[in-house]
Scaffold this active site. Sequence first.
Site, PDB file in Angstrom:
ATOM      1  N   LEU A 134      50.463 -26.937  23.555  1.00 25.74           N
ATOM      2  CA  LEU A 134      49.215 -26.842  22.870  1.00 25.74           C
ATOM      3  C   LEU A 134      49.136 -25.793  21.863  1.00 25.74           C
ATOM      4  O   LEU A 134      48.787 -26.117  20.613  1.00 25.74           O
ATOM      5  CB  LEU A 134      48.053 -26.898  23.806  1.00 25.74           C
ATOM      6  CG  LEU A 134      46.477 -26.849  23.362  1.00 25.74           C
ATOM      7  CD1 LEU A 134      46.470 -28.128  22.574  1.00 25.74           C
ATOM      8  CD2 LEU A 134      45.615 -26.375  24.364  1.00 25.74           C
ATOM      9  N   GLU A 366      45.825 -19.655  29.059  1.00 26.16           N
ATOM     10  CA  GLU A 366      44.814 -20.392  29.809  1.00 26.16           C
ATOM     11  C   GLU A 366      43.300 -19.861  29.382  1.00 26.16           C
ATOM     12  O   GLU A 366      42.424 -19.823  30.257  1.00 26.16           O
ATOM     13  CB  GLU A 366      45.098 -20.345  31.245  1.00 26.16           C
ATOM     14  CG  GLU A 366      46.180 -20.957  31.846  1.00 26.16           C
ATOM     15  CD  GLU A 366      46.109 -22.488  31.800  1.00 26.16           C
ATOM     16  OE1 GLU A 366      45.246 -23.045  31.368  1.00 26.16           O
ATOM     17  OE2 GLU A 366      47.245 -23.141  31.758  1.00 26.16           O
TER      18      GLU A 366
HETATM   19  P1  TGC Z   1      34.517 -28.260  22.109  1.00 26.81           P
HETATM   20  O1  TGC Z   1      34.113 -28.730  20.790  1.00 26.81           O
HETATM   21  O2  TGC Z   1      33.551 -27.455  22.815  1.00 26.81           O
HETATM   22  O3  TGC Z   1      34.964 -29.416  22.926  1.00 26.81           O
HETATM   23  C1  TGC Z   1      35.817 -30.508  22.304  1.00 26.81           C
HETATM   24  C2  TGC Z   1      35.968 -31.542  23.263  1.00 26.81           C
HETATM   25  O4  TGC Z   1      36.472 -31.040  24.517  1.00 26.81           O
HETATM   26  C3  TGC Z   1      35.788 -31.266  25.665  1.00 26.81           C
HETATM   27  N1  TGC Z   1      35.604 -29.982  26.523  1.00 26.81           N
HETATM   28  C4  TGC Z   1      36.276 -29.994  27.710  1.00 26.81           C
HETATM   29  N2  TGC Z   1      36.738 -30.967  28.443  1.00 26.81           N
HETATM   30  C5  TGC Z   1      37.417 -30.718  29.738  1.00 26.81           C
HETATM   31  N3  TGC Z   1      37.587 -29.521  30.126  1.00 26.81           N
HETATM   32  C6  TGC Z   1      37.050 -28.294  29.432  1.00 26.81           C
HETATM   33  N4  TGC Z   1      37.029 -27.004  29.884  1.00 26.81           N
HETATM   34  C7  TGC Z   1      36.633 -28.604  28.020  1.00 26.81           C
HETATM   35  N5  TGC Z   1      35.736 -27.794  27.074  1.00 26.81           N
HETATM   36  C8  TGC Z   1      35.575 -28.636  26.135  1.00 26.81           C
HETATM   37  C9  TGC Z   1      34.248 -31.268  24.968  1.00 26.81           C
HETATM   38  O5  TGC Z   1      33.442 -31.923  25.896  1.00 26.81           O
HETATM   39  C10 TGC Z   1      34.717 -32.057  23.838  1.00 26.81           C
HETATM   40  O6  TGC Z   1      34.544 -33.364  24.268  1.00 26.81           O
HETATM   41  P2  TGC Z   1      34.282 -34.581  23.093  1.00 26.81           P
HETATM   42  O7  TGC Z   1      34.538 -35.719  23.990  1.00 26.81           O
HETATM   43  O8  TGC Z   1      32.724 -34.566  22.874  1.00 26.81           O
HETATM   44  O9  TGC Z   1      35.183 -34.524  21.996  1.00 26.81           O
HETATM   45  O10 TGC Z   1      35.754 -27.363  21.579  1.00 26.81           O
HETATM   46  P3  TGC Z   1      35.963 -26.195  20.634  1.00 26.81           P
HETATM   47  O11 TGC Z   1      36.738 -26.586  19.685  1.00 26.81           O
HETATM   48  O12 TGC Z   1      34.629 -25.664  20.202  1.00 26.81           O
HETATM   49  O13 TGC Z   1      36.745 -25.226  21.565  1.00 26.81           O
HETATM   50  C11 TGC Z   1      36.196 -24.794  22.856  1.00 26.81           C
HETATM   51  C12 TGC Z   1      37.161 -23.733  23.541  1.00 26.81           C
HETATM   52  C13 TGC Z   1      37.199 -22.346  22.908  1.00 26.81           C
HETATM   53  C14 TGC Z   1      36.468 -23.534  24.890  1.00 26.81           C
HETATM   54  C15 TGC Z   1      38.619 -24.317  23.916  1.00 26.81           C
HETATM   55  O14 TGC Z   1      39.220 -24.636  22.437  1.00 26.81           O
HETATM   56  C16 TGC Z   1      39.441 -23.431  24.448  1.00 26.81           C
HETATM   57  O15 TGC Z   1      39.285 -23.383  25.695  1.00 26.81           O
HETATM   58  N6  TGC Z   1      40.306 -22.666  23.937  1.00 26.81           N
HETATM   59  C17 TGC Z   1      41.264 -21.968  24.552  1.00 26.81           C
HETATM   60  C18 TGC Z   1      42.622 -22.565  24.362  1.00 26.81           C
HETATM   61  C19 TGC Z   1      43.429 -22.473  25.808  1.00 26.81           C
HETATM   62  O16 TGC Z   1      43.058 -21.945  26.696  1.00 26.81           O
HETATM   63  N7  TGC Z   1      44.626 -22.580  25.427  1.00 26.81           N
HETATM   64  C20 TGC Z   1      45.679 -22.651  26.570  1.00 26.81           C
HETATM   65  C21 TGC Z   1      46.851 -23.120  26.104  1.00 26.81           C
HETATM   66  S1  TGC Z   1      47.965 -23.549  27.781  1.00 26.81           S
HETATM   67  C22 TGC Z   1      48.623 -22.252  28.405  1.00 26.81           C
HETATM   68  O17 TGC Z   1      47.786 -21.338  28.121  1.00 26.81           O
HETATM   69  C23 TGC Z   1      49.443 -22.378  29.596  1.00 26.81           C
HETATM   70  S2  TGC Z   1      49.704 -20.880  30.047  1.00 26.81           S
HETATM   71  C24 TGC Z   1      50.386 -21.458  31.539  1.00 26.81           C
HETATM   72  C25 TGC Z   1      51.145 -20.587  32.341  1.00 26.81           C
HETATM   73  O18 TGC Z   1      52.311 -20.075  31.911  1.00 26.81           O
HETATM   74  O19 TGC Z   1      50.672 -20.459  33.586  1.00 26.81           O
HETATM   75  P1  FAD Z   2      44.401 -15.779  19.274  1.00 24.73           P
HETATM   76  O1  FAD Z   2      43.499 -17.007  19.408  1.00 24.73           O
HETATM   77  O2  FAD Z   2      44.838 -15.334  18.092  1.00 24.73           O
HETATM   78  O3  FAD Z   2      43.269 -14.438  19.974  1.00 24.73           O
HETATM   79  C1  FAD Z   2      43.255 -13.249  19.305  1.00 24.73           C
HETATM   80  C2  FAD Z   2      42.235 -12.432  19.895  1.00 24.73           C
HETATM   81  O4  FAD Z   2      40.986 -12.954  19.126  1.00 24.73           O
HETATM   82  C3  FAD Z   2      41.981 -12.513  21.468  1.00 24.73           C
HETATM   83  O5  FAD Z   2      41.511 -11.221  21.971  1.00 24.73           O
HETATM   84  C4  FAD Z   2      40.969 -13.629  21.628  1.00 24.73           C
HETATM   85  O6  FAD Z   2      40.245 -13.456  22.870  1.00 24.73           O
HETATM   86  C5  FAD Z   2      40.192 -13.214  20.069  1.00 24.73           C
HETATM   87  N1  FAD Z   2      39.393 -14.538  19.883  1.00 24.73           N
HETATM   88  C6  FAD Z   2      39.719 -15.723  19.464  1.00 24.73           C
HETATM   89  N2  FAD Z   2      38.615 -16.447  19.238  1.00 24.73           N
HETATM   90  C7  FAD Z   2      37.711 -15.731  19.475  1.00 24.73           C
HETATM   91  C8  FAD Z   2      36.270 -15.999  19.084  1.00 24.73           C
HETATM   92  N3  FAD Z   2      35.694 -17.103  18.845  1.00 24.73           N
HETATM   93  N4  FAD Z   2      35.368 -14.975  19.294  1.00 24.73           N
HETATM   94  C9  FAD Z   2      35.895 -13.809  19.796  1.00 24.73           C
HETATM   95  N5  FAD Z   2      37.195 -13.403  20.026  1.00 24.73           N
HETATM   96  C10 FAD Z   2      37.981 -14.440  19.991  1.00 24.73           C
HETATM   97  N6  FAD Z   2      50.055 -22.200  25.494  1.00 24.73           N
HETATM   98  C11 FAD Z   2      50.580 -23.354  25.553  1.00 24.73           C
HETATM   99  O7  FAD Z   2      50.061 -24.361  24.922  1.00 24.73           O
HETATM  100  N7  FAD Z   2      51.341 -23.786  26.686  1.00 24.73           N
HETATM  101  C12 FAD Z   2      51.911 -22.720  27.289  1.00 24.73           C
HETATM  102  O8  FAD Z   2      52.762 -22.976  28.437  1.00 24.73           O
HETATM  103  C13 FAD Z   2      51.843 -21.419  27.281  1.00 24.73           C
HETATM  104  N8  FAD Z   2      52.232 -20.433  27.926  1.00 24.73           N
HETATM  105  C14 FAD Z   2      52.077 -19.077  27.579  1.00 24.73           C
HETATM  106  C15 FAD Z   2      52.837 -18.007  28.128  1.00 24.73           C
HETATM  107  C16 FAD Z   2      52.796 -16.823  27.787  1.00 24.73           C
HETATM  108  C17 FAD Z   2      53.541 -15.828  28.626  1.00 24.73           C
HETATM  109  C18 FAD Z   2      51.912 -16.407  27.072  1.00 24.73           C
HETATM  110  C19 FAD Z   2      51.717 -15.202  26.489  1.00 24.73           C
HETATM  111  C20 FAD Z   2      51.052 -17.331  26.486  1.00 24.73           C
HETATM  112  C21 FAD Z   2      51.142 -18.565  26.605  1.00 24.73           C
HETATM  113  N9  FAD Z   2      50.538 -19.635  25.707  1.00 24.73           N
HETATM  114  C22 FAD Z   2      50.721 -20.982  26.371  1.00 24.73           C
HETATM  115  C23 FAD Z   2      49.432 -19.312  24.920  1.00 24.73           C
HETATM  116  C24 FAD Z   2      48.300 -18.846  25.065  1.00 24.73           C
HETATM  117  O9  FAD Z   2      47.618 -19.831  25.683  1.00 24.73           O
HETATM  118  C25 FAD Z   2      47.584 -18.107  23.988  1.00 24.73           C
HETATM  119  O10 FAD Z   2      48.489 -16.987  23.702  1.00 24.73           O
HETATM  120  C26 FAD Z   2      45.989 -17.923  23.997  1.00 24.73           C
HETATM  121  O11 FAD Z   2      45.545 -19.264  24.228  1.00 24.73           O
HETATM  122  C27 FAD Z   2      45.689 -17.328  23.121  1.00 24.73           C
HETATM  123  O12 FAD Z   2      46.057 -17.359  21.771  1.00 24.73           O
HETATM  124  P2  FAD Z   2      46.613 -16.495  20.538  1.00 24.73           P
HETATM  125  O13 FAD Z   2      47.741 -15.559  21.314  1.00 24.73           O
HETATM  126  O14 FAD Z   2      46.850 -17.133  19.551  1.00 24.73           O
HETATM  127  O15 FAD Z   2      45.358 -15.554  20.313  1.00 24.73           O
END
Ligand code: TGC
Ligand code: FAD
Length: 387
Positions: A134, A366
């Site tokens: 993602l 996450e």
């Molecule tokens: P927003 O406009 O609020 O929502 C877009 C659409 O998504 C729906 N939605 C959700 N659906 C299910 N679960 C949730 N938690 C949801 N949050 C929002 C929402 O209802 C809407 O649906 P629709 O049908 O109306 O289109 O979206 P936004 O662009 O304003 O963003 C909201 C925000 C910032 C909370 C979201 O983008 C976010 O959570 N950002 C963080 C990204 C993140 O967590 N990335 C993780 C990548 S994977 C990873 O890190 C794996 S590490 C794993 C490991 O090694 O263990």
């Molecule tokens: P950025 O989004 O650039 O954020 C930088 C800083 O700005 C942070 O402090 C953040 O909180 C802050 N910030 C961002 N937006 C706002 C706002 N609106 N208001 C105030 N502050 C804000 N991703 C995957 O898709 N799949 C994976 O398997 C996966 N595995 C990972 C494994 C590791 C070890 C790590 C470190 C990351 C992994 N990730 C993965 C990515 C991870 O999900 C992202 O690093 C995370 O979502 C944050 O994105 P970024 O690092 O680009 O930080």
Amino acid sequence: MTVSLDLIDVDSLLTSEELDIRATARRFADERLRPQLPEWFESATIPARDLAKELGALGLLGMHLTGYGCAGLGPVAYGLACLEIEAADSGMRSLVSVQGSLAMYAIWKYGSEEQKTEWLPRMAAGEAIGCFGLTEPDFGSNPAGMRTNARRDGDDWVLNGSKMWITNGSVADVAVVWARAEDGVRGFVVPTETPGFSAPEITRKMSLRASVTSELILEDVRLPASAMLPEARGLSGPLGCLNEARFGIIFGAMGAARDCLETALDYAAERQVFDKPLSAYQLTQAKFADMSVELNKGILLAVHLGRLKEKGVLRPEQVSVGKLNNVREAIAIARECRTILAANGISGEYPIMRHANNLESVLTYEGTSEVHQLVIGQALTGQAAFR
Ligand code: TGC
Ligand code: FAD
């Protein structure tokens, strides 16, 4: 460690099946993982394929999913397994989370019957490893801005772009890749042997070293029409998967914290300072009391959220409460335990600094702690303050 850290008897809230799963995961963590982790962390190499098969044989991959070779267990059992695995190392829990809650869940929830039967049984057995793409180099917290795109060419799809920080990327057999198509964000099941796909490993990490993290590069990756996940439309597709993995982390982070606390308690009982054990000083006991209170509250919160999930009523902002609190408290516990071991606390002979460093990644992935604060803020005020 003989004293139980379960001061408020959270165990009394668990079923015998949940206790059995926990015991199985704990045994695997103690016997197979814990002895190897200092070396795996130092060398930043893990036997990912072997580990996946062993975890699969224990039924720990996609264990909360039903059918297709998955164990079909409840969310609390899944969470407790994450807790025990993360007590060994957050990187090991990442392997389990990404496989079961991100890659497998995406296919299970949004995939076609053909995609499910092709991938899920092999992934549940650990014979095929999955990753979840993602995040991009310029879009982490804000995946809505993703540039990776999918265009139609006849019946085929052609994917171009790149993903960053992808767990399991270089060892994966299949990547679930999220890309922008004409009708919005869509998910694709990409066999990693497809021409144009590559996954160079990211090196020099100071955190989560016992985990494979990679870039995904997609250069004219041509896929059949059947590669798209038919039931995922828009960002709610990938965000729905994140709820699952974040739930596991709520438990998992408490495992890392518990391991730090157990280590520090053992150490303080043995370590003599000013002619008596470190554990006999009030300042040390105050630290232990405060940390154990946070540990117990965190585990109780995790079990409560698990019971809500069991009933199918767990809301995303409740997941954010758990992830924000438990990861934040786990880091605080790891750092406080480090002070108790003082110089020995920075040594790889003890697990504390490794957990503390790992938890920095857990705080970021996450959804960063700031993103979870904003999700909770939105629930409280009705105002989205993300942009
Ligand atoms: P927003 O406009 O609020 O929502 C877009 C659409 O998504 C729906 N939605 C959700 N659906 C299910 N679960 C949730 N938690 C949801 N949050 C929002 C929402 O209802 C809407 O649906 P629709 O049908 O109306 O289109 O979206 P936004 O662009 O304003 O963003 C909201 C925000 C910032 C909370 C979201 O983008 C976010 O959570 N950002 C963080 C990204 C993140 O967590 N990335 C993780 C990548 S994977 C990873 O890190 C794996 S590490 C794993 C490991 O090694 O263990
Ligand atoms: P950025 O989004 O650039 O954020 C930088 C800083 O700005 C942070 O402090 C953040 O909180 C802050 N910030 C961002 N937006 C706002 C706002 N609106 N208001 C105030 N502050 C804000 N991703 C995957 O898709 N799949 C994976 O398997 C996966 N595995 C990972 C494994 C590791 C070890 C790590 C470190 C990351 C992994 N990730 C993965 C990515 C991870 O999900 C992202 O690093 C995370 O979502 C944050 O994105 P970024 O690092 O680009 O930080």
